[in-house]
Design a protein around this motif. Sequence first.
Motif, PDB file in Angstrom:
ATOM      1  N   GLY A 186       0.800  -1.224   0.000  1.00 48.56           N
ATOM      2  CA  GLY A 186       0.000   0.000   0.000  1.00 48.56           C
ATOM      3  C   GLY A 186       0.827   1.266   0.000  1.00 48.56           C
ATOM      4  O   GLY A 186       0.337   2.337   0.337  1.00 48.56           O
ATOM      5  N   ARG A 187       2.116   1.162  -0.363  1.00 45.28           N
ATOM      6  CA  ARG A 187       2.983   2.340  -0.401  1.00 45.28           C
ATOM      7  C   ARG A 187       2.895   3.001  -1.767  1.00 45.28           C
ATOM      8  O   ARG A 187       2.975   2.335  -2.788  1.00 45.28           O
ATOM      9  CB  ARG A 187       4.436   1.963  -0.083  1.00 45.28           C
ATOM     10  N   ARG A 208      10.615  16.867  -2.087  1.00 45.33           N
ATOM     11  CA  ARG A 208       9.508  16.802  -3.045  1.00 45.33           C
ATOM     12  C   ARG A 208       9.070  15.378  -3.331  1.00 45.33           C
ATOM     13  O   ARG A 208       7.944  15.125  -3.716  1.00 45.33           O
ATOM     14  CB  ARG A 208       9.920  17.494  -4.343  1.00 45.33           C
ATOM     15  N   ASP A 209      10.000  14.423  -3.183  1.00 44.98           N
ATOM     16  CA  ASP A 209       9.663  13.004  -3.386  1.00 44.98           C
ATOM     17  C   ASP A 209       9.265  12.406  -2.048  1.00 44.98           C
ATOM     18  O   ASP A 209      10.022  12.456  -1.084  1.00 44.98           O
ATOM     19  CB  ASP A 209      10.865  12.254  -3.984  1.00 44.98           C
ATOM     20  N   LYS A 210       8.060  11.862  -1.997  1.00 45.67           N
ATOM     21  CA  LYS A 210       7.515  11.353  -0.741  1.00 45.67           C
ATOM     22  C   LYS A 210       7.034   9.921  -0.934  1.00 45.67           C
ATOM     23  O   LYS A 210       6.728   9.504  -2.041  1.00 45.67           O
ATOM     24  CB  LYS A 210       6.344  12.221  -0.281  1.00 45.67           C
ATOM     25  N   LEU A 211       6.947   9.203   0.164  1.00 45.72           N
ATOM     26  CA  LEU A 211       6.387   7.857   0.161  1.00 45.72           C
ATOM     27  C   LEU A 211       5.284   7.838   1.216  1.00 45.72           C
ATOM     28  O   LEU A 211       5.530   8.133   2.385  1.00 45.72           O
ATOM     29  CB  LEU A 211       7.476   6.822   0.489  1.00 45.72           C
ATOM     30  N   VAL A 212       4.083   7.520   0.772  1.00 45.56           N
ATOM     31  CA  VAL A 212       2.911   7.506   1.653  1.00 45.56           C
ATOM     32  C   VAL A 212       2.333   6.116   1.668  1.00 45.56           C
ATOM     33  O   VAL A 212       2.272   5.436   0.635  1.00 45.56           O
ATOM     34  CB  VAL A 212       1.850   8.515   1.143  1.00 45.56           C
ATOM     35  N   THR A 267      -7.962  11.316   6.361  1.00 48.03           N
ATOM     36  CA  THR A 267      -6.511  11.539   6.342  1.00 48.03           C
ATOM     37  C   THR A 267      -5.791  10.631   7.338  1.00 48.03           C
ATOM     38  O   THR A 267      -4.619  10.333   7.150  1.00 48.03           O
ATOM     39  CB  THR A 267      -6.152  13.015   6.627  1.00 48.03           C
ATOM     40  N   SER A 268      -6.488  10.161   8.354  1.00 45.39           N
ATOM     41  CA  SER A 268      -5.872   9.261   9.337  1.00 45.39           C
ATOM     42  C   SER A 268      -5.534   7.899   8.722  1.00 45.39           C
ATOM     43  O   SER A 268      -4.780   7.128   9.314  1.00 45.39           O
ATOM     44  CB  SER A 268      -6.790   9.074  10.546  1.00 45.39           C
ATOM     45  N   ARG A 269      -6.078   7.599   7.535  1.00 42.40           N
ATOM     46  CA  ARG A 269      -5.799   6.331   6.850  1.00 42.40           C
ATOM     47  C   ARG A 269      -4.550   6.425   5.976  1.00 42.40           C
ATOM     48  O   ARG A 269      -4.210   5.478   5.275  1.00 42.40           O
ATOM     49  CB  ARG A 269      -6.989   5.903   5.984  1.00 42.40           C
ATOM     50  N   LEU A 270      -3.882   7.584   6.013  1.00 40.11           N
ATOM     51  CA  LEU A 270      -2.650   7.783   5.252  1.00 40.11           C
ATOM     52  C   LEU A 270      -1.517   8.091   6.212  1.00 40.11           C
ATOM     53  O   LEU A 270      -1.703   8.808   7.192  1.00 40.11           O
ATOM     54  CB  LEU A 270      -2.810   8.952   4.272  1.00 40.11           C
ATOM     55  N   ARG A 271      -0.339   7.557   5.915  1.00 41.80           N
ATOM     56  CA  ARG A 271       0.829   7.826   6.764  1.00 41.80           C
ATOM     57  C   ARG A 271       2.020   8.140   5.873  1.00 41.80           C
ATOM     58  O   ARG A 271       2.319   7.369   4.957  1.00 41.80           O
ATOM     59  CB  ARG A 271       1.127   6.614   7.634  1.00 41.80           C
ATOM     60  N   MET A 272       2.679   9.265   6.152  1.00 43.74           N
ATOM     61  CA  MET A 272       3.861   9.625   5.383  1.00 43.74           C
ATOM     62  C   MET A 272       5.053   8.850   5.946  1.00 43.74           C
ATOM     63  O   MET A 272       5.395   8.985   7.111  1.00 43.74           O
ATOM     64  CB  MET A 272       4.124  11.131   5.429  1.00 43.74           C
TER      65      MET A 272
END
Length: 93
Positions: free
Chosen positions: A22-23, A85-89, A73-78
Amino acid sequence: MARPKADFPPAVAIRALADSQGRLALRVTPGARVEGLELGEGKLLVKVRTKPEDGKANAAVLELLAAALGLATSRLRMLRGATGRDKLVQILD
Protein backbone atom coordinates in the motif's frame (compact mmCIF):
# COMPACT_ATOMS: atom_id res chain seq x y z
CA MET A 1 -12.93 34.31 -5.77
CA ALA A 2 -13.62 30.64 -5.14
CA ARG A 3 -10.87 28.34 -6.19
CA PRO A 4 -11.80 25.59 -8.64
CA LYS A 5 -12.24 22.06 -7.36
CA ALA A 6 -9.24 19.88 -8.07
CA ASP A 7 -9.52 17.17 -10.71
CA PHE A 8 -8.63 13.70 -9.50
CA PRO A 9 -7.82 10.53 -11.43
CA PRO A 10 -10.05 7.60 -10.43
CA ALA A 11 -9.23 6.16 -7.00
CA VAL A 12 -8.67 2.75 -8.64
CA ALA A 13 -5.98 4.24 -10.88
CA ILE A 14 -4.27 5.90 -7.90
CA ARG A 15 -4.33 2.66 -5.91
CA ALA A 16 -2.87 0.80 -8.92
CA LEU A 17 0.34 2.84 -8.48
CA ALA A 18 0.76 1.58 -4.90
CA ASP A 19 2.90 -1.47 -4.17
CA SER A 20 1.69 -4.62 -2.41
CA GLN A 21 2.15 -2.97 1.03
CA GLY A 22 0.00 0.00 0.00
CA ARG A 23 2.98 2.34 -0.40
CA LEU A 24 2.54 5.10 -2.93
CA ALA A 25 5.35 7.23 -4.36
CA LEU A 26 4.54 10.92 -4.76
CA ARG A 27 6.25 13.83 -6.50
CA VAL A 28 4.96 17.04 -4.93
CA THR A 29 4.88 20.58 -6.28
CA PRO A 30 4.12 22.98 -3.41
CA GLY A 31 3.00 26.54 -4.12
CA ALA A 32 1.29 25.52 -7.38
CA ARG A 33 -1.31 27.77 -9.00
CA VAL A 34 -3.81 24.92 -9.26
CA GLU A 35 -4.24 21.92 -6.97
CA GLY A 36 -4.52 18.52 -8.55
CA LEU A 37 -3.31 14.96 -8.95
CA GLU A 38 -1.87 13.40 -12.10
CA LEU A 39 -0.72 9.89 -12.82
CA GLY A 40 2.99 9.83 -13.62
CA GLU A 41 5.56 7.17 -14.45
CA GLY A 42 5.25 4.90 -11.42
CA LYS A 43 4.35 7.79 -9.12
CA LEU A 44 1.55 10.21 -8.43
CA LEU A 45 2.21 13.86 -9.25
CA VAL A 46 0.63 16.09 -6.60
CA LYS A 47 0.21 19.86 -6.86
CA VAL A 48 -0.85 21.86 -3.83
CA ARG A 49 -1.28 25.61 -3.43
CA THR A 50 0.15 25.59 0.08
CA LYS A 51 3.73 26.78 0.54
CA PRO A 52 6.18 24.38 2.24
CA GLU A 53 6.17 26.02 5.69
CA ASP A 54 6.00 24.15 9.01
CA GLY A 55 4.62 20.97 7.41
CA LYS A 56 1.57 22.75 5.99
CA ALA A 57 2.23 21.51 2.45
CA ASN A 58 2.58 17.93 3.71
CA ALA A 59 -0.78 18.22 5.47
CA ALA A 60 -2.33 19.62 2.26
CA VAL A 61 -0.86 16.71 0.25
CA LEU A 62 -2.39 14.16 2.63
CA GLU A 63 -5.76 15.95 2.60
CA LEU A 64 -5.83 16.07 -1.20
CA LEU A 65 -4.82 12.42 -1.53
CA ALA A 66 -7.37 11.35 1.09
CA ALA A 67 -10.12 13.23 -0.77
CA ALA A 68 -9.15 11.58 -4.06
CA LEU A 69 -9.20 8.12 -2.47
CA GLY A 70 -12.36 8.74 -0.45
CA LEU A 71 -10.53 8.10 2.83
CA ALA A 72 -9.96 9.95 6.08
CA THR A 73 -6.51 11.54 6.34
CA SER A 74 -5.87 9.26 9.34
CA ARG A 75 -5.80 6.33 6.85
CA LEU A 76 -2.65 7.78 5.25
CA ARG A 77 0.83 7.83 6.76
CA MET A 78 3.86 9.63 5.38
CA LEU A 79 6.77 7.20 5.54
CA ARG A 80 9.48 9.23 3.83
CA GLY A 81 10.15 12.63 2.32
CA ALA A 82 8.72 15.06 4.86
CA THR A 83 11.24 17.71 3.79
CA GLY A 84 11.61 16.85 0.10
CA ARG A 85 9.51 16.80 -3.05
CA ASP A 86 9.66 13.00 -3.39
CA LYS A 87 7.52 11.35 -0.74
CA LEU A 88 6.39 7.86 0.16
CA VAL A 89 2.91 7.51 1.65
CA GLN A 90 1.28 4.36 2.96
CA ILE A 91 -2.43 3.73 2.49
CA LEU A 92 -3.74 1.99 5.63
CA ASP A 93 -6.73 -0.23 4.96
